[in-house]
Design a protein around this motif. Structure first.
Motif, PDB file in Angstrom:
ATOM      1  N   MET A 123      10.275 -57.112   0.939  1.00 46.17           N
ATOM      2  CA  MET A 123      11.280 -57.734   1.765  1.00 46.17           C
ATOM      3  C   MET A 123      12.613 -57.887   1.062  1.00 46.17           C
ATOM      4  O   MET A 123      13.621 -58.124   1.678  1.00 46.17           O
ATOM      5  CB  MET A 123      10.800 -59.107   2.216  1.00 46.17           C
ATOM      6  N   SER A 124      12.625 -57.852  -0.217  1.00 49.51           N
ATOM      7  CA  SER A 124      13.889 -58.021  -0.914  1.00 49.51           C
ATOM      8  C   SER A 124      14.733 -56.763  -0.791  1.00 49.51           C
ATOM      9  O   SER A 124      14.247 -55.679  -0.536  1.00 49.51           O
ATOM     10  CB  SER A 124      13.651 -58.375  -2.384  1.00 49.51           C
ATOM     11  N   ALA A 125      16.068 -56.930  -0.978  1.00 47.83           N
ATOM     12  CA  ALA A 125      16.999 -55.825  -0.800  1.00 47.83           C
ATOM     13  C   ALA A 125      17.075 -55.001  -2.079  1.00 47.83           C
ATOM     14  O   ALA A 125      17.874 -55.266  -2.967  1.00 47.83           O
ATOM     15  CB  ALA A 125      18.378 -56.371  -0.427  1.00 47.83           C
ATOM     16  N   HIS A 126      16.235 -54.015  -2.185  1.00 47.03           N
ATOM     17  CA  HIS A 126      16.204 -53.164  -3.368  1.00 47.03           C
ATOM     18  C   HIS A 126      17.284 -52.092  -3.290  1.00 47.03           C
ATOM     19  O   HIS A 126      17.900 -51.869  -2.244  1.00 47.03           O
ATOM     20  CB  HIS A 126      14.839 -52.490  -3.499  1.00 47.03           C
ATOM     21  N   THR A 127      17.499 -51.430  -4.415  1.00 46.93           N
ATOM     22  CA  THR A 127      18.387 -50.270  -4.453  1.00 46.93           C
ATOM     23  C   THR A 127      17.592 -49.096  -5.020  1.00 46.93           C
ATOM     24  O   THR A 127      16.682 -49.282  -5.830  1.00 46.93           O
ATOM     25  CB  THR A 127      19.630 -50.546  -5.328  1.00 46.93           C
ATOM     26  N   VAL A 128      17.922 -47.912  -4.566  1.00 45.93           N
ATOM     27  CA  VAL A 128      17.205 -46.716  -4.998  1.00 45.93           C
ATOM     28  C   VAL A 128      18.170 -45.813  -5.768  1.00 45.93           C
ATOM     29  O   VAL A 128      19.235 -45.454  -5.267  1.00 45.93           O
ATOM     30  CB  VAL A 128      16.619 -45.942  -3.801  1.00 45.93           C
ATOM     31  N   GLU A 129      17.792 -45.487  -6.990  1.00 43.83           N
ATOM     32  CA  GLU A 129      18.595 -44.586  -7.809  1.00 43.83           C
ATOM     33  C   GLU A 129      17.965 -43.193  -7.780  1.00 43.83           C
ATOM     34  O   GLU A 129      16.752 -43.038  -7.924  1.00 43.83           O
ATOM     35  CB  GLU A 129      18.658 -45.076  -9.254  1.00 43.83           C
ATOM     36  N   TYR A 130      18.810 -42.198  -7.555  1.00 43.84           N
ATOM     37  CA  TYR A 130      18.353 -40.810  -7.608  1.00 43.84           C
ATOM     38  C   TYR A 130      19.076 -40.101  -8.752  1.00 43.84           C
ATOM     39  O   TYR A 130      20.305 -40.177  -8.867  1.00 43.84           O
ATOM     40  CB  TYR A 130      18.654 -40.084  -6.295  1.00 43.84           C
ATOM     41  N   ILE A 131      18.298 -39.454  -9.586  1.00 40.83           N
ATOM     42  CA  ILE A 131      18.851 -38.672 -10.691  1.00 40.83           C
ATOM     43  C   ILE A 131      18.375 -37.229 -10.510  1.00 40.83           C
ATOM     44  O   ILE A 131      17.172 -36.963 -10.505  1.00 40.83           O
ATOM     45  CB  ILE A 131      18.390 -39.206 -12.059  1.00 40.83           C
ATOM     46  N   ARG A 132      19.322 -36.335 -10.317  1.00 42.24           N
ATOM     47  CA  ARG A 132      18.992 -34.932 -10.069  1.00 42.24           C
ATOM     48  C   ARG A 132      19.232 -34.121 -11.338  1.00 42.24           C
ATOM     49  O   ARG A 132      20.321 -34.134 -11.906  1.00 42.24           O
ATOM     50  CB  ARG A 132      19.842 -34.395  -8.915  1.00 42.24           C
ATOM     51  N   TYR A 133      18.190 -33.437 -11.771  1.00 40.58           N
ATOM     52  CA  TYR A 133      18.249 -32.635 -12.987  1.00 40.58           C
ATOM     53  C   TYR A 133      18.166 -31.143 -12.651  1.00 40.58           C
ATOM     54  O   TYR A 133      17.508 -30.743 -11.698  1.00 40.58           O
ATOM     55  CB  TYR A 133      17.059 -32.945 -13.903  1.00 40.58           C
ATOM     56  N   ARG A 134      18.801 -30.355 -13.496  1.00 40.35           N
ATOM     57  CA  ARG A 134      18.583 -28.905 -13.509  1.00 40.35           C
ATOM     58  C   ARG A 134      18.138 -28.546 -14.924  1.00 40.35           C
ATOM     59  O   ARG A 134      18.934 -28.580 -15.868  1.00 40.35           O
ATOM     60  CB  ARG A 134      19.849 -28.144 -13.130  1.00 40.35           C
ATOM     61  N   VAL A 135      16.864 -28.221 -15.068  1.00 46.67           N
ATOM     62  CA  VAL A 135      16.270 -27.965 -16.377  1.00 46.67           C
ATOM     63  C   VAL A 135      15.750 -26.527 -16.409  1.00 46.67           C
ATOM     64  O   VAL A 135      14.924 -26.157 -15.564  1.00 46.67           O
ATOM     65  CB  VAL A 135      15.100 -28.945 -16.655  1.00 46.67           C
ATOM     66  N   PRO A 136      16.198 -25.713 -17.345  1.00 49.70           N
ATOM     67  CA  PRO A 136      15.701 -24.331 -17.439  1.00 49.70           C
ATOM     68  C   PRO A 136      14.177 -24.304 -17.503  1.00 49.70           C
ATOM     69  O   PRO A 136      13.550 -25.184 -18.102  1.00 49.70           O
ATOM     70  CB  PRO A 136      16.338 -23.816 -18.731  1.00 49.70           C
ATOM     71  N   GLU A 137      13.604 -23.297 -16.884  1.00 55.62           N
ATOM     72  CA  GLU A 137      12.145 -23.227 -16.804  1.00 55.62           C
ATOM     73  C   GLU A 137      11.478 -23.231 -18.174  1.00 55.62           C
ATOM     74  O   GLU A 137      10.380 -23.761 -18.334  1.00 55.62           O
ATOM     75  CB  GLU A 137      11.721 -21.982 -16.013  1.00 55.62           C
ATOM     76  N   ASP A 138      12.145 -22.669 -19.173  1.00 54.90           N
ATOM     77  CA  ASP A 138      11.514 -22.624 -20.492  1.00 54.90           C
ATOM     78  C   ASP A 138      11.500 -23.996 -21.177  1.00 54.90           C
ATOM     79  O   ASP A 138      10.869 -24.172 -22.223  1.00 54.90           O
ATOM     80  CB  ASP A 138      12.197 -21.575 -21.381  1.00 54.90           C
ATOM     81  N   ARG A 139      12.216 -24.996 -20.579  1.00 57.69           N
ATOM     82  CA  ARG A 139      12.188 -26.359 -21.120  1.00 57.69           C
ATOM     83  C   ARG A 139      11.458 -27.329 -20.190  1.00 57.69           C
ATOM     84  O   ARG A 139      11.368 -28.525 -20.479  1.00 57.69           O
ATOM     85  CB  ARG A 139      13.616 -26.865 -21.348  1.00 57.69           C
ATOM     86  N   ALA A 140      10.941 -26.830 -19.077  1.00 54.19           N
ATOM     87  CA  ALA A 140      10.339 -27.697 -18.069  1.00 54.19           C
ATOM     88  C   ALA A 140       9.127 -28.450 -18.602  1.00 54.19           C
ATOM     89  O   ALA A 140       8.950 -29.645 -18.333  1.00 54.19           O
ATOM     90  CB  ALA A 140       9.953 -26.882 -16.840  1.00 54.19           C
ATOM     91  N   ALA A 141       8.280 -27.771 -19.361  1.00 51.29           N
ATOM     92  CA  ALA A 141       7.066 -28.417 -19.868  1.00 51.29           C
ATOM     93  C   ALA A 141       7.412 -29.577 -20.799  1.00 51.29           C
ATOM     94  O   ALA A 141       6.831 -30.667 -20.705  1.00 51.29           O
ATOM     95  CB  ALA A 141       6.193 -27.391 -20.586  1.00 51.29           C
ATOM     96  N   GLU A 142       8.381 -29.367 -21.686  1.00 48.97           N
ATOM     97  CA  GLU A 142       8.751 -30.441 -22.605  1.00 48.97           C
ATOM     98  C   GLU A 142       9.476 -31.565 -21.857  1.00 48.97           C
ATOM     99  O   GLU A 142       9.367 -32.743 -22.220  1.00 48.97           O
ATOM    100  CB  GLU A 142       9.622 -29.900 -23.741  1.00 48.97           C
ATOM    101  N   PHE A 143      10.220 -31.210 -20.805  1.00 48.96           N
ATOM    102  CA  PHE A 143      10.899 -32.206 -19.969  1.00 48.96           C
ATOM    103  C   PHE A 143       9.874 -33.119 -19.298  1.00 48.96           C
ATOM    104  O   PHE A 143       9.998 -34.350 -19.328  1.00 48.96           O
ATOM    105  CB  PHE A 143      11.751 -31.493 -18.919  1.00 48.96           C
ATOM    106  N   LEU A 144       8.840 -32.531 -18.717  1.00 47.81           N
ATOM    107  CA  LEU A 144       7.790 -33.314 -18.078  1.00 47.81           C
ATOM    108  C   LEU A 144       7.037 -34.169 -19.098  1.00 47.81           C
ATOM    109  O   LEU A 144       6.683 -35.323 -18.819  1.00 47.81           O
ATOM    110  CB  LEU A 144       6.821 -32.386 -17.340  1.00 47.81           C
ATOM    111  N   ALA A 145       6.809 -33.613 -20.273  1.00 43.22           N
ATOM    112  CA  ALA A 145       6.128 -34.369 -21.324  1.00 43.22           C
ATOM    113  C   ALA A 145       6.971 -35.572 -21.754  1.00 43.22           C
ATOM    114  O   ALA A 145       6.454 -36.669 -21.994  1.00 43.22           O
ATOM    115  CB  ALA A 145       5.839 -33.463 -22.514  1.00 43.22           C
ATOM    116  N   ALA A 146       8.287 -35.361 -21.843  1.00 44.87           N
ATOM    117  CA  ALA A 146       9.185 -36.445 -22.235  1.00 44.87           C
ATOM    118  C   ALA A 146       9.172 -37.562 -21.197  1.00 44.87           C
ATOM    119  O   ALA A 146       9.135 -38.757 -21.543  1.00 44.87           O
ATOM    120  CB  ALA A 146      10.602 -35.910 -22.419  1.00 44.87           C
ATOM    121  N   TYR A 147       9.184 -37.190 -19.920  1.00 44.29           N
ATOM    122  CA  TYR A 147       9.183 -38.215 -18.878  1.00 44.29           C
ATOM    123  C   TYR A 147       7.832 -38.910 -18.759  1.00 44.29           C
ATOM    124  O   TYR A 147       7.757 -40.080 -18.350  1.00 44.29           O
ATOM    125  CB  TYR A 147       9.629 -37.644 -17.531  1.00 44.29           C
ATOM    126  N   THR A 148       6.773 -38.227 -19.121  1.00 39.51           N
ATOM    127  CA  THR A 148       5.472 -38.883 -19.155  1.00 39.51           C
ATOM    128  C   THR A 148       5.491 -40.031 -20.153  1.00 39.51           C
ATOM    129  O   THR A 148       4.954 -41.120 -19.899  1.00 39.51           O
ATOM    130  CB  THR A 148       4.372 -37.877 -19.526  1.00 39.51           C
TER     131      THR A 148
END
Length: 262
Positions: free
Chosen positions: A1-26
């Motif tokens: 019920m509270s008035a939340h805010t939603v943040e969107y962060i859009r990334y463009r990550v080269p495919e050869d760095r995608a695995a490490e990007f996902l690991a970092a966010y994990t």
């Protein structure tokens, strides 16, 4: 019920760095989840272009994010993991939810599952017959207006995914005053816990008599709302109640609601 805010962060990550990007966010997700300013989060990957990712974070407020989280140890730990990918950010903004919201037809609303307007009309009709004949609750509803049951039926119908009839009638131009209108009906009534519990019991009995579905999934959602709503009613009927901020009618679903925050 509270008035939340939603943040969107859009990334463009080269495919050869995608695995490490996902690991970092994990790893980064651990301190993010521990932050009291964070409501929930989700990282998604574009199906058409694997280089694009969008991180969605729901914050308790923009101020809590920028002044609370950003100055915390959780942010330091979070940022340590995702720092190498800051250069890959293409957009980072906060968005405020609007009243345009709902669920798709793949899962029926609780309103539709229950049987629609006719079933909720019958529910409140049976319920208030019981209330007015009950020694504990009758004094709370002394002088009940003839149209009260119909008003509550429209409220419950909207809560469970039906037409926004209550909001249109009592919520003002944008519907945001509907919740305040409903809780305002309880101010000064001094509802006790025994009265609340009797209310819960009687509406469950009324649900049986009115023919609402008895499957475990529907009834668990129904009772969850009844518990939530009646406990708010006790609070707003008490001497220390603060008027809520402008909020729309809560939309209940098959899951659960977050903690109430005025």
């Amino acid at each position: 019920m509270s008035a939340h805010t939603v943040e969107y962060i859009r990334y463009r990550v080269p495919e050869d760095r995608a695995a490490e990007f996902l690991a970092a966010y994990t790893l980064a997700a651990v301190p993010l989840a521990a932050a009291p300013q964070c409501v929930d989060y989700e990282l998604t990957r574009c199906e058409e272009d694997f280089e694009h990712f969008i991180l969605r974070i729901t914050w308790t407020s923009t101020k809590d994010h920028l002044e609370g989280f950003r100055s915390s140890q959780q942010f330091q730990d979070f940022f340590a993991h995702i720092r190498p990918y800051v250069e890959n950010i293409e957009e980072m903004r906060h968005y405020t939810p609007t009243s345009v919201r709902g669920s798709g037809a793949s899962t029926p609303t609780l309103y539709a599952w229950a049987g629609g307007a006719e079933r909720f009309d019958r529910l409140t009709e049976v319920f208030y017959e019981k209330v007015l004949a009950d020694d504990l609750l009758a004094p709370v509803f002394a002088g009940l207006a003839p149209e009260h049951a119909a008003h509550v039926a429209r409220w419950l119908g909207e809560v469970f995914g039906g037409p926004a009839a209550y909001s249109k009638e009592h919520g003002g131009e944008d519907g945001s005053g509907a919740h305040a209108h409903m809780v305002g009906k309880h101010f000064g009534k001094g509802i006790t816990e025994p009265q609340r519990r009797r209310w819960v019991n009687l509406i469950q009995d009324a649900a049986d008599e009115a023919g609402l579905p008895t499957d475990a999934e529907f009834r668990s959602a129904f009772v969850a709302y009844v518990e939530w709503g009646t406990r708010l009613a006790v609070y707003f009927s008490g001497p220390d109640a603060a008027r809520p901020t402008a909020q729309p009618v809560p939309l209940w679903n098959w899951g659960a609601a977050p903690p109430y925050q005025p």
